[in-house]
Write an enzyme that holds these catalytic residues in place. Structure first.
Site, PDB file in Angstrom:
ATOM      1  N   TRP A 325      -0.329 -66.531  53.050  1.00  0.00           N
ATOM      2  CA  TRP A 325      -1.536 -66.103  52.322  1.00  0.00           C
ATOM      3  C   TRP A 325      -1.166 -65.454  50.993  1.00  0.00           C
ATOM      4  CZ3 TRP A 325      -6.581 -67.060  52.656  1.00  0.00           C
ATOM      5  CH2 TRP A 325      -7.105 -67.527  53.858  1.00  0.00           C
ATOM      6  N   TRP A 354     -26.881 -56.572  42.830  1.00  0.00           N
ATOM      7  CA  TRP A 354     -26.196 -55.507  43.581  1.00  0.00           C
ATOM      8  C   TRP A 354     -26.987 -54.217  43.524  1.00  0.00           C
ATOM      9  CZ3 TRP A 354     -22.810 -57.996  46.251  1.00  0.00           C
ATOM     10  CH2 TRP A 354     -22.093 -59.061  45.693  1.00  0.00           C
ATOM     11  N   ASN A 389      -4.968 -54.727  58.004  1.00  0.00           N
ATOM     12  CA  ASN A 389      -5.686 -55.872  57.427  1.00  0.00           C
ATOM     13  C   ASN A 389      -7.106 -56.032  57.977  1.00  0.00           C
ATOM     14  OD1 ASN A 389      -5.888 -58.436  55.914  1.00  0.00           O
ATOM     15  ND2 ASN A 389      -5.942 -59.321  57.966  1.00  0.00           N
ATOM     16  N   TRP A 407     -18.685 -56.109  44.793  1.00  0.00           N
ATOM     17  CA  TRP A 407     -17.334 -56.147  45.340  1.00  0.00           C
ATOM     18  C   TRP A 407     -16.278 -55.619  44.366  1.00  0.00           C
ATOM     19  CZ3 TRP A 407     -13.976 -59.383  42.653  1.00  0.00           C
ATOM     20  CH2 TRP A 407     -14.560 -60.373  41.844  1.00  0.00           C
ATOM     21  N   TRP A 430     -10.884 -59.374  48.604  1.00  0.00           N
ATOM     22  CA  TRP A 430     -12.241 -58.924  48.287  1.00  0.00           C
ATOM     23  C   TRP A 430     -13.184 -60.096  48.066  1.00  0.00           C
ATOM     24  CZ3 TRP A 430     -15.018 -54.646  48.768  1.00  0.00           C
ATOM     25  CH2 TRP A 430     -14.332 -53.477  49.098  1.00  0.00           C
TER      26      TRP A 430
HETATM   27  P1  FAD Z   1       1.546 -58.160  58.135  1.00  0.00           P
HETATM   28  O1  FAD Z   1       0.428 -58.552  59.011  1.00  0.00           O
HETATM   29  O2  FAD Z   1       2.806 -57.744  58.769  1.00  0.00           O
HETATM   30  O3  FAD Z   1       1.801 -59.412  57.164  1.00  0.00           O
HETATM   31  C1  FAD Z   1       3.043 -59.599  56.475  1.00  0.00           C
HETATM   32  C2  FAD Z   1       2.809 -59.778  55.004  1.00  0.00           C
HETATM   33  O4  FAD Z   1       2.034 -60.946  54.745  1.00  0.00           O
HETATM   34  C3  FAD Z   1       2.052 -58.659  54.328  1.00  0.00           C
HETATM   35  O5  FAD Z   1       2.900 -57.586  54.035  1.00  0.00           O
HETATM   36  C4  FAD Z   1       1.526 -59.351  53.087  1.00  0.00           C
HETATM   37  O6  FAD Z   1       2.508 -59.446  52.088  1.00  0.00           O
HETATM   38  C5  FAD Z   1       1.224 -60.742  53.600  1.00  0.00           C
HETATM   39  N1  FAD Z   1      -0.171 -60.822  53.995  1.00  0.00           N
HETATM   40  C6  FAD Z   1      -0.693 -60.574  55.205  1.00  0.00           C
HETATM   41  N2  FAD Z   1      -2.027 -60.801  55.198  1.00  0.00           N
HETATM   42  C7  FAD Z   1      -2.346 -61.173  53.955  1.00  0.00           C
HETATM   43  C8  FAD Z   1      -3.555 -61.523  53.313  1.00  0.00           C
HETATM   44  N3  FAD Z   1      -4.722 -61.565  53.966  1.00  0.00           N
HETATM   45  N4  FAD Z   1      -3.514 -61.843  51.999  1.00  0.00           N
HETATM   46  C9  FAD Z   1      -2.352 -61.838  51.322  1.00  0.00           C
HETATM   47  N5  FAD Z   1      -1.178 -61.504  51.882  1.00  0.00           N
HETATM   48  C10 FAD Z   1      -1.168 -61.178  53.168  1.00  0.00           C
HETATM   49  N6  FAD Z   1      -2.263 -57.109  50.603  1.00  0.00           N
HETATM   50  C11 FAD Z   1      -1.465 -56.591  49.675  1.00  0.00           C
HETATM   51  O7  FAD Z   1      -0.236 -56.747  49.766  1.00  0.00           O
HETATM   52  N7  FAD Z   1      -1.955 -55.887  48.611  1.00  0.00           N
HETATM   53  C12 FAD Z   1      -3.301 -55.672  48.451  1.00  0.00           C
HETATM   54  O8  FAD Z   1      -3.709 -55.059  47.458  1.00  0.00           O
HETATM   55  C13 FAD Z   1      -4.176 -56.194  49.445  1.00  0.00           C
HETATM   56  N8  FAD Z   1      -5.503 -55.980  49.363  1.00  0.00           N
HETATM   57  C14 FAD Z   1      -6.338 -56.535  50.325  1.00  0.00           C
HETATM   58  C15 FAD Z   1      -7.733 -56.333  50.203  1.00  0.00           C
HETATM   59  C16 FAD Z   1      -8.589 -56.887  51.147  1.00  0.00           C
HETATM   60  C17 FAD Z   1     -10.090 -56.688  50.993  1.00  0.00           C
HETATM   61  C18 FAD Z   1      -8.071 -57.632  52.222  1.00  0.00           C
HETATM   62  C19 FAD Z   1      -8.987 -58.215  53.245  1.00  0.00           C
HETATM   63  C20 FAD Z   1      -6.716 -57.826  52.341  1.00  0.00           C
HETATM   64  C21 FAD Z   1      -5.833 -57.279  51.396  1.00  0.00           C
HETATM   65  N9  FAD Z   1      -4.417 -57.457  51.498  1.00  0.00           N
HETATM   66  C22 FAD Z   1      -3.606 -56.925  50.530  1.00  0.00           C
HETATM   67  C23 FAD Z   1      -3.841 -58.302  52.548  1.00  0.00           C
HETATM   68  C24 FAD Z   1      -3.429 -57.580  53.865  1.00  0.00           C
HETATM   69  O9  FAD Z   1      -4.467 -56.762  54.292  1.00  0.00           O
HETATM   70  C25 FAD Z   1      -2.167 -56.744  53.714  1.00  0.00           C
HETATM   71  O10 FAD Z   1      -1.164 -57.504  53.088  1.00  0.00           O
HETATM   72  C26 FAD Z   1      -1.662 -56.288  55.086  1.00  0.00           C
HETATM   73  O11 FAD Z   1      -2.628 -55.521  55.728  1.00  0.00           O
HETATM   74  C27 FAD Z   1      -0.384 -55.495  54.920  1.00  0.00           C
HETATM   75  O12 FAD Z   1       0.068 -55.028  56.152  1.00  0.00           O
HETATM   76  P2  FAD Z   1       1.411 -55.584  56.804  1.00  0.00           P
HETATM   77  O13 FAD Z   1       2.490 -55.591  55.776  1.00  0.00           O
HETATM   78  O14 FAD Z   1       1.632 -54.814  58.032  1.00  0.00           O
HETATM   79  O15 FAD Z   1       0.971 -57.077  57.117  1.00  0.00           O
END
Ligand code: FAD
Length: 515
Positions: A325, A354, A389, A407, A430
C-alpha cells in the site's frame, strides 16, 4: 574535488541507500571524497504542516547518521535555509564552494520538491555540475506498474498483482545498495571540507519545538539500530496481548506473553487495536531509517522463500501487502500531482458541502466526541504521535462522514501530530475514507463507529487505556455508554446521532454542491 549526496527527510539512513551508494561509487572512481548535505527548510515544514514530532525525529536521526558517517571520514553538513524558493541557488552555491563535480539524491515525488529539483538540475547544469536523482523510496519505481493500455492503475488489487509480478520478475528491485566506502583521510587536509565535520546539528527548528520530546525519544528511539530492533520485534519477538502504549515498544520484555511472534499472528489480529500486533515500523519507513527493501528481504528470509510472497495466504504475506500500500500511494502521488495540492483525486467530489463546525472539529481533535472508540483513537494520536491503522480509518471516517467536516482538515491534523506523517500514505488514507480517492467502493461505504468499535476493540482494553473516564466499564457499555452512565462518569455525550449523520452524508455525496 568532491561528490555530494543530498539527504532528504525520507532517506535518513546509510545502509541500502541508493543515492548515497552511487555517490560513493562515483567518488571512488573519481578519487574524491563524498560529502553529505541535509538542508533544513522551515518554510517547507510550514507549507507542508510537518509535525514537530517528525522534525524532532529527523534531527535525532541526523545526529546518529553524523556519528556513523564521521567514522567513515564522511562529513554530514546540516544547514538551515530560508526562503525555500532559493534552495536550488543555495545548494549549487555550496557545490561550487566545495568544488563538487557531481550531486546525487533520491527522488522526492511531492510536487514542490520535484519542481525544486528540476531547478537544481538547470542551475547545476549551467555551472557544469552533473546531477543524478534516483528512485529509492518504493520497492518498484513509480511509472513501471501500468495497465495493459499503459495507464496508471487507480485500483489497488489489479495494481498489486502486477506490482508483485514485476517485483518477482527481477529481484534487482530488492537488492541491497552497498554501504558507502570510507573517505580517504586526505579530506582533513582540505580546510573547507574539514570544517564541515564541526558543524553541529541543531536540537530543534525554531517554530517547530517538540513539546513532548522526551516521551517521543523514549517511544520512538532514533537510528538504524532502533529501526532494525523494531523490525525484529515484529518478526521474531512474541506478541503481547495488551498494552498499546505509550511506552517504549522496544523495552517491553517482561510483559510478553508466550504466544507466537507478531509476524505470525498478523493476519488474524492486525485489525485488533486491543492487541499490540502490528510492526510499528511506520515512523522508520516514513523517514527512511530503514528501507522497504530491507523489510522485504528480512520477511523473505524468515519465510525461507526466494520470491516475494505478498498474498493473503500467509501472515507475513498479508503484512507485505500492507507494505505494498505504501508503494501504491506513492505511485498515485507521483502520477497525479493534484493529490499534493489538496485536491480530491476524484474531482467530482470537489464541491461536496462540508460543515464549518469549529466546536465539533475541536472535540474530534481532543478526543471528546462522545464516541469512545473515536476518542480513544484521537487520544492515542495525541499521546503517541502514532495511531493503529484501523483507528486511523475509524476516526477519519467519523470526521468526514459523521461530522461532515472537510477531510483536508483531518488530513492536516494528522500530519501535524504524527511521528510517521507522510503525504502519500496520509493523503491516500484520508481520501480513501472520504471516498474521494482511489477506492473503487462508492461513497456509501460509511462505518458505523459502534460496530467498528466492537470489532476493533473486542475486549474494550484499548478504550479503557486511552479513555480513563471509562476505565471501570465492562461489556457493551464500553462501546456505547448510555446517557446516564456518561453523565455519571463525566464523559461527553455524542456530538451527533450516527443514523442521521449517515443520511446527511449520503445526500451530500450523491449530489455534490447540494445541502
Ligand atoms: P503495519 O501494519 O505493521 O504495516 C507495515 C507498514 O506497511 C507500515 O509501517 C506502513 O509503512 C505500510 N502500511 C500499512 N498500511 C498502510 C496503508 N494503509 N497505507 C500505506 N502504507 C501502509 N501511514 C504512514 O506511514 N504515514 C501516514 O501519515 C499515514 N496516515 C494515514 C492516514 C489514514 C487516514 C489512514 C487510514 C492510514 C494512514 N497510514 C499512514 C497508513 C497506516 O495506518 C500506517 O502505516 C500504519 O498504521 C502504521 O503502523 P505499523 O507500522 O504498525 O503498520
Amino acid at each position: 574535488e568532491a561528490v555530494v549526496y543530498w539527504m532528504r527527510m525520507e532517506d535518513l539512513r546509510i545502509s541500502d541507500n541508493r543515492a548515497l551508494s552511487r555517490a560513493s561509487t562515483q567518488a571512488q572512481k573519481d578519487g574524491m571524497p563524498v560529502v553529505v548535505i541535509f538542508i533544513i527548510s522551515p518554510q517547507d515544514y510550514l507549507a507542508h504542516d510537518r509535525s514537530p514530532r517528525r522534525i524532532d525525529f529527523t534531527l535525532r536521526n541526523l545526529k546518529d547518521i553524523k556519528t556513523r558517517l564521521a567514522s567513515l571520514h564522511i562529513p554530514l553538513y546540516v544547514t538551515v535555509h530560508t526562503p525555500r524558493r532559493t534552495i536550488p541557488e543555495h545548494i549549487v552555491a555550496l557545490l561550487q564552494e566545495w568544488k563538487a563535480c557531481h550531486l546525487f539524491g533520491n527522488i522526492e515525488y511531492e510536487f514542490d520538491e520535484l519542481r525544486r529539483d528540476i531547478r537544481v538540475c538547470e542551475l547545476a547544469k549551467a555551472a557544469g555540475i552533473k546531477v543524478e536523482f534516483m528512485h529509492d523510496r518504493c520497492l518498484v519505481d513509480p511509472g513501471i506498474v501500468l495497465t495493459q493500455g499503459g495507464r496508471v492503475y487507480t485500483v489497488y488489487s489489479p495494481w498489486q498483482r502486477n506490482w508483485l509480478a514485476t517485483l518477482n520478475s527481477n529481484l534487482k528491485w530488492i537488492e541491497e545498495a552497498p554501504l558507502p566506502k570510507r573517505n580517504s583521510e586526505d579530506i582533513y587536509s582540505n580546510p573547507t571540507l574539514k570544517a564541515l565535520f564541526d558543524v553541529d546539528i541543531p536540537d530543534y527548528v525554531h517554530g517547530f519545538e517538540c513539546k513532548d520530546r522526551e516521551k517521543m525519544r523514549e517511544m520512538w528511539p532514533a537510528g538504524e539500530d532502533a529501526a532494525r530492533q523494531m523490525l525484529d520485534r515484529f518478526l521474531h519477538a512474541k506478541a503481547r496481548s495488551s498494552q498499546m502504549g505509550p511506552s517504549n515498544p522496544l523495552s517491553e520484555g517482561a510483559e510478553m506473553s508466550d504466544k507466537k511472534s507478531r509476524a505470525l499472528v498478523y493476519k488474524d489480529s492486525r485489525d485488533k487495536a486491543d492487541k499490540d500486533t502490528t510492526s510499528r515500523i511506520s515512523p522508520y519507513l516514513a523517514a527512511g531509517v530503514i528501507s522497504a527493501r530491507e523489510c522485504v528481504r528480512h520477511a523473505m528470509n524468515l519465510q525461507g522463500v526466494k520470491k516475494v510472497q505478498a498474498t493473503r495466504d500467509t501472515s507475513l504475506g498479508t503484512w507485505l501487502m500492507e507494505i505494498a500500500w505504501r508503494d501504491f500511494y506513492n505511485h498515485v502521488l507521483a502520477a497525479y500531482p493534484r493529490v499534493s495540492m489538496g485536491r480530491p483525486f476524484q474531482e467530482k467530489y470537489a464541491n461536496v458541502i462540508w460543515e464549518m463546525n469549529e466546536e465539533h472539529l475541536q472535540a474530534w481533535k481532543e478526543g471528546r466526541t462522545g464516541v469512545p472508540i473515536v476518542d480513544a483513537g484521537m487520544r492515542q494520536l495525541n499521546t503517541m504521535g502514532w495511531m493503529h491503522n484501523r483507528l486511523r480509518m475509524i476516526t477519519s471516517m467519523y470526521l468526514v462522514k459523521d461530522l461532515m467536516i472537510d477531510w483536508r482538515l483531518g488530513e492536516r491534523y494528522f500530519i501535524e501530530n504524527l511521528v510517521d506523517g507522510d503525504l502519500a500514505s496520509n493523503n491516500g488514507g484520508w481520501q480513501w475514507c472520504a471516498s474521494t480517492g482511489v477506492d473503487p467502493q462508492p461513497y456509501f461505504r460509511i462505518f458505523n463507529p459502534y460496530s467498528q468499535s466492537e470489532k476493533a476493540d473486542p475486549t474494550g482494553e484499548y478504550i479503557r487505556h486511552f479513555v480513563p473516564e471509562l476505565r471501570d466499564l465492562r461489556g457493551p457499555d464500553i462501546h456505547k455508554p448510555s446517557e446516564k452512565v456518561a453523565v455519571k462518569l463525566g464523559y461527553p455525550l455524542p456530538l451527533i446521532k450516527h443514523e442521521e449523520a449517515r443520511k446527511r452524508a449520503l445526500r451530500r455525496y450523491k449530489n455534490p454542491g447540494e445541502e
